[in-house]
Design a protein around this motif. Sequence first.
Motif, PDB file in Angstrom:
ATOM      1  N   ARG B  15       0.863  -1.196   0.000  1.00 28.91           N
ATOM      2  CA  ARG B  15       0.000   0.000   0.000  1.00 28.91           C
ATOM      3  C   ARG B  15       0.886   1.227   0.000  1.00 28.91           C
ATOM      4  NH1 ARG B  15      -2.844  -0.016   5.140  1.00 28.91           N
ATOM      5  NH2 ARG B  15      -3.516   2.025   4.436  1.00 28.91           N
ATOM      6  N   VAL B  16       0.541   2.193  -0.850  1.00 27.63           N
ATOM      7  CA  VAL B  16       1.334   3.419  -0.933  1.00 27.63           C
ATOM      8  C   VAL B  16       0.407   4.615  -0.995  1.00 27.63           C
ATOM      9  CG1 VAL B  16       3.232   4.569  -2.089  1.00 27.63           C
ATOM     10  CG2 VAL B  16       2.955   2.121  -2.369  1.00 27.63           C
ATOM     11  N   LYS B  17       0.743   5.633  -0.217  1.00 25.61           N
ATOM     12  CA  LYS B  17      -0.079   6.844  -0.210  1.00 25.61           C
ATOM     13  C   LYS B  17       0.722   8.034  -0.703  1.00 25.61           C
ATOM     14  CE  LYS B  17      -3.057   5.923   3.694  1.00 25.61           C
ATOM     15  NZ  LYS B  17      -3.263   6.160   5.110  1.00 25.61           N
ATOM     16  N   TYR B  18       0.045   8.897  -1.436  1.00 24.77           N
ATOM     17  CA  TYR B  18       0.603  10.221  -1.703  1.00 24.77           C
ATOM     18  C   TYR B  18      -0.127  11.167  -0.795  1.00 24.77           C
ATOM     19  CZ  TYR B  18       2.740   8.775  -6.118  1.00 24.77           C
ATOM     20  OH  TYR B  18       3.513   8.186  -7.066  1.00 24.77           O
ATOM     21  N   ASP B  19       0.517  11.591   0.279  1.00 27.94           N
ATOM     22  CA  ASP B  19      -0.064  12.636   1.077  1.00 27.94           C
ATOM     23  C   ASP B  19      -1.550  12.395   1.375  1.00 27.94           C
ATOM     24  OD1 ASP B  19      -0.305  14.959   2.393  1.00 27.94           O
ATOM     25  OD2 ASP B  19      -0.479  16.237   0.613  1.00 27.94           O
ATOM     26  N   LEU B  20      -2.400  12.813   0.472  1.00 27.89           N
ATOM     27  CA  LEU B  20      -3.835  12.751   0.750  1.00 27.89           C
ATOM     28  C   LEU B  20      -4.494  11.442   0.365  1.00 27.89           C
ATOM     29  CD1 LEU B  20      -5.485  16.139  -0.116  1.00 27.89           C
ATOM     30  CD2 LEU B  20      -5.497  14.946   2.048  1.00 27.89           C
ATOM     31  N   PHE B  21      -4.038  10.863  -0.719  1.00 30.17           N
ATOM     32  CA  PHE B  21      -4.811   9.700  -1.155  1.00 30.17           C
ATOM     33  C   PHE B  21      -3.940   8.503  -1.453  1.00 30.17           C
ATOM     34  CE2 PHE B  21      -3.646  11.367  -5.243  1.00 30.17           C
ATOM     35  CZ  PHE B  21      -3.559  10.253  -6.033  1.00 30.17           C
ATOM     36  N   GLU B  22      -4.593   7.364  -1.396  1.00 31.77           N
ATOM     37  CA  GLU B  22      -3.910   6.109  -1.557  1.00 31.77           C
ATOM     38  C   GLU B  22      -3.869   5.780  -3.038  1.00 31.77           C
ATOM     39  OE1 GLU B  22      -5.448   3.819   1.585  1.00 31.77           O
ATOM     40  OE2 GLU B  22      -4.279   2.064   1.001  1.00 31.77           O
ATOM     41  N   ALA B  23      -2.677   5.690  -3.622  1.00 35.02           N
ATOM     42  CA  ALA B  23      -2.566   5.384  -5.037  1.00 35.02           C
ATOM     43  C   ALA B  23      -2.485   3.882  -5.238  1.00 35.02           C
ATOM     44  CB  ALA B  23      -1.342   6.065  -5.632  1.00 35.02           C
ATOM     45  N   VAL B  24      -1.913   3.183  -4.277  1.00 34.90           N
ATOM     46  CA  VAL B  24      -1.784   1.734  -4.381  1.00 34.90           C
ATOM     47  C   VAL B  24      -2.416   1.121  -3.139  1.00 34.90           C
ATOM     48  CG1 VAL B  24      -0.112  -0.150  -4.289  1.00 34.90           C
ATOM     49  CG2 VAL B  24       0.250   1.761  -5.848  1.00 34.90           C
ATOM     50  N   PHE B  25      -3.411   0.254  -3.346  1.00 37.26           N
ATOM     51  CA  PHE B  25      -4.152  -0.322  -2.228  1.00 37.26           C
ATOM     52  C   PHE B  25      -3.656  -1.713  -1.857  1.00 37.26           C
ATOM     53  CE2 PHE B  25      -6.912   2.571  -4.390  1.00 37.26           C
ATOM     54  CZ  PHE B  25      -7.545   3.261  -3.377  1.00 37.26           C
ATOM     55  N   ASP B  26      -3.401  -2.491  -2.874  1.00 37.96           N
ATOM     56  CA  ASP B  26      -3.188  -3.902  -2.617  1.00 37.96           C
ATOM     57  C   ASP B  26      -2.490  -4.500  -3.831  1.00 37.96           C
ATOM     58  OD1 ASP B  26      -3.281  -6.531  -2.014  1.00 37.96           O
ATOM     59  OD2 ASP B  26      -5.468  -6.717  -2.080  1.00 37.96           O
ATOM     60  N   VAL B  27      -1.181  -4.424  -3.845  1.00 36.08           N
ATOM     61  CA  VAL B  27      -0.434  -4.961  -4.974  1.00 36.08           C
ATOM     62  C   VAL B  27       0.490  -6.054  -4.465  1.00 36.08           C
ATOM     63  CG1 VAL B  27       1.435  -4.448  -6.593  1.00 36.08           C
ATOM     64  CG2 VAL B  27      -0.549  -2.939  -6.450  1.00 36.08           C
ATOM     65  N   SER B  28       0.380  -7.217  -5.076  1.00 41.88           N
ATOM     66  CA  SER B  28       1.257  -8.336  -4.705  1.00 41.88           C
ATOM     67  C   SER B  28       1.816  -8.960  -5.966  1.00 41.88           C
ATOM     68  CB  SER B  28       0.480  -9.412  -3.943  1.00 41.88           C
ATOM     69  OG  SER B  28      -0.194  -8.858  -2.851  1.00 41.88           O
ATOM     70  N   PHE B  29       3.094  -9.262  -5.949  1.00 42.36           N
ATOM     71  CA  PHE B  29       3.652 -10.048  -7.059  1.00 42.36           C
ATOM     72  C   PHE B  29       5.016 -10.585  -6.669  1.00 42.36           C
ATOM     73  CE2 PHE B  29       4.947  -5.687  -7.876  1.00 42.36           C
ATOM     74  CZ  PHE B  29       6.274  -5.802  -8.246  1.00 42.36           C
ATOM     75  N   GLU B  30       5.524 -11.474  -7.486  1.00 41.43           N
ATOM     76  CA  GLU B  30       6.809 -12.107  -7.202  1.00 41.43           C
ATOM     77  C   GLU B  30       7.640 -12.176  -8.463  1.00 41.43           C
ATOM     78  OE1 GLU B  30       5.858 -15.955  -5.844  1.00 41.43           O
ATOM     79  OE2 GLU B  30       5.634 -15.335  -3.749  1.00 41.43           O
ATOM     80  N   VAL B  31       8.941 -12.167  -8.285  1.00 43.65           N
ATOM     81  CA  VAL B  31       9.850 -12.415  -9.402  1.00 43.65           C
ATOM     82  C   VAL B  31      10.819 -13.504  -8.964  1.00 43.65           C
ATOM     83  CG1 VAL B  31      11.473 -11.420 -11.033  1.00 43.65           C
ATOM     84  CG2 VAL B  31       9.726  -9.975  -9.990  1.00 43.65           C
ATOM     85  N   TRP B  32      10.916 -14.527  -9.790  1.00 38.49           N
ATOM     86  CA  TRP B  32      11.828 -15.627  -9.470  1.00 38.49           C
ATOM     87  C   TRP B  32      13.092 -15.484 -10.305  1.00 38.49           C
ATOM     88  CZ3 TRP B  32      10.841 -19.637  -5.916  1.00 38.49           C
ATOM     89  CH2 TRP B  32       9.590 -19.520  -5.277  1.00 38.49           C
ATOM     90  N   PRO B  33      14.167 -16.154  -9.896  1.00 37.02           N
ATOM     91  CA  PRO B  33      15.429 -16.014 -10.628  1.00 37.02           C
ATOM     92  C   PRO B  33      15.269 -16.296 -12.119  1.00 37.02           C
ATOM     93  CG  PRO B  33      15.815 -17.189  -8.593  1.00 37.02           C
ATOM     94  CD  PRO B  33      14.345 -16.983  -8.691  1.00 37.02           C
ATOM     95  N   GLY B  34      15.881 -15.466 -12.906  1.00 42.17           N
ATOM     96  CA  GLY B  34      15.887 -15.669 -14.344  1.00 42.17           C
ATOM     97  C   GLY B  34      14.592 -15.300 -15.034  1.00 42.17           C
ATOM     98  N   GLU B  35      13.643 -14.795 -14.285  1.00 38.74           N
ATOM     99  CA  GLU B  35      12.321 -14.549 -14.849  1.00 38.74           C
ATOM    100  C   GLU B  35      12.170 -13.136 -15.406  1.00 38.74           C
ATOM    101  OE1 GLU B  35       8.083 -16.189 -13.228  1.00 38.74           O
ATOM    102  OE2 GLU B  35       9.286 -14.937 -11.936  1.00 38.74           O
ATOM    103  N   ALA B  36      11.358 -13.002 -16.408  1.00 39.16           N
ATOM    104  CA  ALA B  36      10.948 -11.677 -16.857  1.00 39.16           C
ATOM    105  C   ALA B  36       9.456 -11.546 -16.586  1.00 39.16           C
ATOM    106  CB  ALA B  36      11.233 -11.489 -18.338  1.00 39.16           C
ATOM    107  N   VAL B  37       9.118 -10.567 -15.767  1.00 39.27           N
ATOM    108  CA  VAL B  37       7.727 -10.415 -15.340  1.00 39.27           C
ATOM    109  C   VAL B  37       7.234  -9.053 -15.779  1.00 39.27           C
ATOM    110  CG1 VAL B  37       6.286 -10.099 -13.297  1.00 39.27           C
ATOM    111  CG2 VAL B  37       7.997 -11.902 -13.341  1.00 39.27           C
ATOM    112  N   CYS B  38       6.019  -8.985 -16.298  1.00 41.16           N
ATOM    113  CA  CYS B  38       5.518  -7.663 -16.650  1.00 41.16           C
ATOM    114  C   CYS B  38       4.371  -7.248 -15.742  1.00 41.16           C
ATOM    115  CB  CYS B  38       5.117  -7.581 -18.120  1.00 41.16           C
ATOM    116  SG  CYS B  38       3.922  -8.796 -18.634  1.00 41.16           S
ATOM    117  N   LEU B  39       4.319  -5.961 -15.469  1.00 44.63           N
ATOM    118  CA  LEU B  39       3.188  -5.380 -14.762  1.00 44.63           C
ATOM    119  C   LEU B  39       2.417  -4.565 -15.786  1.00 44.63           C
ATOM    120  CD1 LEU B  39       4.706  -3.934 -11.450  1.00 44.63           C
ATOM    121  CD2 LEU B  39       3.842  -6.220 -11.916  1.00 44.63           C
TER     122      LEU B  39
END
Lengths: 291, 242, 622
Positions: B15-39
């Motif tokens: 979760r990440v907030k900018y001052d007044l509002f929450e820009a990120v509420f619930d972000v989960s992900f993983e990167v394993w060795p050698g992997e290319a992951v896109c968001l």
Amino acid sequence: MEFSPSVIGQMLFTGALMGSIYGAVAMGFSLIFGVAKIINFAHAGVVLWVMYGVLVAVRSGVAHPYVAGLVAIPLCYVIGHGVQRTLMARVSAMSDDMQIIYTFGLLLVLTYMAQFFFGPDVHFLPSSGLAVEFGGVVLQVETIIAGALALGSALALHAFLSRTWLGKAIRASADNRRGATLMGLDVVRLSRVAMALSFALAALAGTILVTVTTFYPLRGLELAVLAFVIVVLGGMDNVFASFVAGVLIGMFEALGTLLFSPSIAHMAIYAMIFAVLLVRPQGLFRRRATK
Amino acid sequence: MSTTLSPILSVERLRVKYDLFEAVFDVSFEVWPGEAVCLLGSNGAGKTTSLRAILGALPIAGGRVCFLGDDTSGKSPGAMTMRGMIYVPEGRELFPSLTVLENLELGAITREARARTRASLELACELFPILAERRMQLAGTLSGGQQQMLAIARGLMGLPRLLMLDEPSLGLAPVVVEQVYAALGRIVRSGTPIILVEQHVHQALELCQRGYVLEGGRTVQQGSTAELAGSDRLRSAYLGVN
Amino acid sequence: MKSALGLSIVVFSLAAASVPFWGSGYTINLLTQIFLFGFLASAWNFMALTGLVSLGHAAFFGVGGYTAAWLYLTWGANLVLGALVGAALAMFLAFVVYWTAFRSGLRGIYFSGLTLVLAEALRFAAINTPALGRSQGLELVSLHLPPFLLYGLSVTLLVLTVAGTLWLLRSPLGYRLQAVRENEDAAEALGVHTFRVKLAATLLSAGLVAIGGALHAVLLRFVEPESDFGLSLSLNLLLGTFLGGTGTALGPPIGIAVLFGLREGIARLGELFALGSSGIYALQQVLYGAMLMLVVVALPDGLVTRARRWWIEWRRASARPGSAGFQAGAQVASMAGLEAAAPGTARATSAVPSAQLASDSPAARPRAGGASAPASAYLEVIDVSRHFRGLAALSNVSFDLRRGEILGLIGPNGAGKTTMFNAISGIFPAQIGEVRFKGERLSGLAPHQVCQRGVARTFQIVQPFAGLTVLENALIGALSRYARIAEAREAALAALVQVDLHAKRDLPAASLTLQDRKMLEFARSLATGPELILLDEVMAGLTASEQSQIADKILEIRDTGVSFLLVEHAMRAVMRLSDRIVVLDHGQVIASGLPSEIARDPGVISVYLGRSLAQTPVDRAA
Ligand SMILES: Nc1ncnc2c1ncn2[C@@H]1O[C@H](COP(=O)(O)OP(=O)(O)O)[C@@H](O)[C@H]1O
Ligand SMILES: [Mg+2]
């Protein structure tokens, strides 16, 4: 008075040498503005205190000015580091106006503390009387050494900023602070290094100023405005250009003094800077627009 | 996957907030060795915000970030970069009045990377020959595509253990995008794990093995890129239609 | 509140008038100086009201003093005449300097530095002019004045400027000044001619300071380069104003009084320790320096503002149990942080007659009788191109917006939406192609002119005037079409009612939640009486339910006859709201049409998702 070539040459040389000391003062101001975005008018207050420190050391028979300078430079480096951690830690986040008020406040404190402790009198160190003559131009040895040291410091700083990794990192964070942070440069630490260097430069400038000019507490205020003026001419965050601008201002001052009077020279300088600010706020040497 | 059992990076319920509002509420992900992951996700979904928070450039309001096995929440970007997390920012963020070469040299942040500057420079110039040609030019005078290449190369100079690329195709002409992606392909094949944030979904899906879809500050879908390519959710995240 | 202030001014004047009957010469002299500097700081404050910090007001002070002294010595001119001529000269100087400075957009250090250098240049000019006595200055020895004249003059000037400031703060110009201080871009977008407003404030300030300079010359009976043009004068005015509170009427004189008190205290102490005048002076200046630093760090908005905040908090604390008067009650309730005041409260406090809620309310009434304009000629964007450093941000973009329509402008990051937005709202002065509204060219107009033509805008990152109340925020918008405060207030209230912010009208804008701030931006632009509103990412950062509330509001307002251009990333909202959509990519229009068409357009899909995904999933599966 005759304006023979040798008189003019004399003035230009002396002016350039004085100017290079101004340049040394201005470089410190410019360095910290570029890296930490701090408009540090108090910079000249540091120069002033080094001058008094050297004076005290010499008067009390402890050391020769240059020796005193050798102590003052590393000492100021350390003090600068500490000041950036404490007094100046939160200044870069302030608006320009608040910064100006804050550092002007500090400058007043430094200047008038000097007046309080040392009195308002004009001081100077007796010169060695040694002089060198070539082609009709006579120069005091102290003046030559001062110019050489100032030029040397400018070249050394330039080499440091353009050759070493740390110097490049300092320039990088002056160029794009956010970018520097995002790629992992520690801009807070770099600001401290820059402030320390800026203090060391102030120490050098103070030392050599003592050997060539008279001084008094209000010199602090005058130098602050002068350094600002030079830095504007050089383009604020361009360190080496500030040095060059300092030399130019010194020569301009000397020439104006020769032809008219010191105060007319100063009036002309301020009028010129006034025009520069209105027409080319980015400085004389640059094309990029201001932010 | 690779021999190691743990992911290089795992982000849980960030979760990440900018001052007044929450820009990120619930972000989960993983990167394993050698992997290319896109968001993936439309503009404003919170991709850049997430990456910057993971890097430590924004404060984390909640959740957990583990990098190379350690909890790194609250670390500074400097500290993260020292550990090998290299971020190639959106908008490139070069040093315009430094030369190309100086920009590259500054990319070598760790002692190890600095010791290997020469070798990394060769590698970077081999990947992007144009940079070798322009090495004495000021970075600000490069074209947009060249600047992006420089930004990527600068990141590689830091010997990344994880390379995070934020919209490397932003504002580039299609031909240039192809070139950039050709280079990214080589980086991925060399085994460097990457996180790629993209608007150009097509390229991202081709380059990466797995992906996550962000919408309104949440991860709303994950899967192999093949699965994502056929997903309605992805289309609706971008086009706002169901 | 207002009458209390008026009363205290009267009491102050009476008390001041009594001093000559009992005060010693020393007291009178000290008070004259305090009042004179209080007046000067108030004059300096006029400029600070717009957020400009001058380090060089000594320039105008010196011009006033030197002019009066020189005219008196040379022509025997009346001192009042001299002061007025000095003021005129100072204003002329200020006009030339600031006109150029504002034109070239100087800000921050460049602006303050300019003012500093101006004073220094004049100081050296005075030192160099024989007719002005060079560094000795001019002496006014032969001057004979009736007793108490100077005292009376400084009291009068002080009272007049403080009263003038109070009046100004509640006048249209005053609100505009404050808007400029709080946020220049937003002020400009709300129809404030910021350039002119800043110039007016600086001229007023320069002229008054020059009059003070003349008075000071008479008081000290000399003018001299250092004391008249020197830095310390400018710093004194700055410190006094900041200490008391910039932008308040009482702050500057109070700050000056505190400073003089401290100064006298140090002088007494110094005498006690036999420090000598130089030592005392040095200590005083050290104290000034330390106070400058302290004010920045600990008291950036000054004593008066701080005291006022304490007062409000204290009243709030003591009013809580009773919560009697319903208006105060609502105010207190929402101040205490109860988010949206409960619906019941809101209705109870809606003192606005219901007639105003109807569609003929001022806020909803379009500015001009534009009804006859043909539907096709509303907002027209014709072949607009724009390059940044060789990069085409927009190339030949054309589209139009019909009356009463909600048009969505979308595209991936970097497609040129913001550039297009700026081209319409007047941020970019010149460009290729043109933008027309109701047949009239918008291209080339400044943002405030665009606003006055009936095209309002909001900002992506909300920019309320944080130091002003909700109502004052809307009021500034309304002032773009009403000259009188009372009318503007009506319109502002009506606009607040439209966005349901009426109950929070007296709260400081800084205390609002993000959603309310967005609503406030909305209200502000509604108050300008727009026919077309440009919304820049109004959905950004809001939750889904907040987004749908804003969307409802947009539809509601559209029904009163206002058109909208939405630049938006939140696709769901755009798809739902827009009547038509224009899609930009790489600075070009790649599609336009109904939302349903856009969602199916292969070109659009490939821009967002890449070419291979442009086929439907079914196609791919096959
Ligand atoms: N500096 C900022 N201040 C306030 N809000 C911001 C800031 N930067 C981004 N945002 C908001 O945070 C949200 C996520 O933005 P961002 O992470 O940039 O999205 P993305 O990278 O997915 O396009 C958006 O709503 C955006 O408006
Ligand atoms: Mg992004």
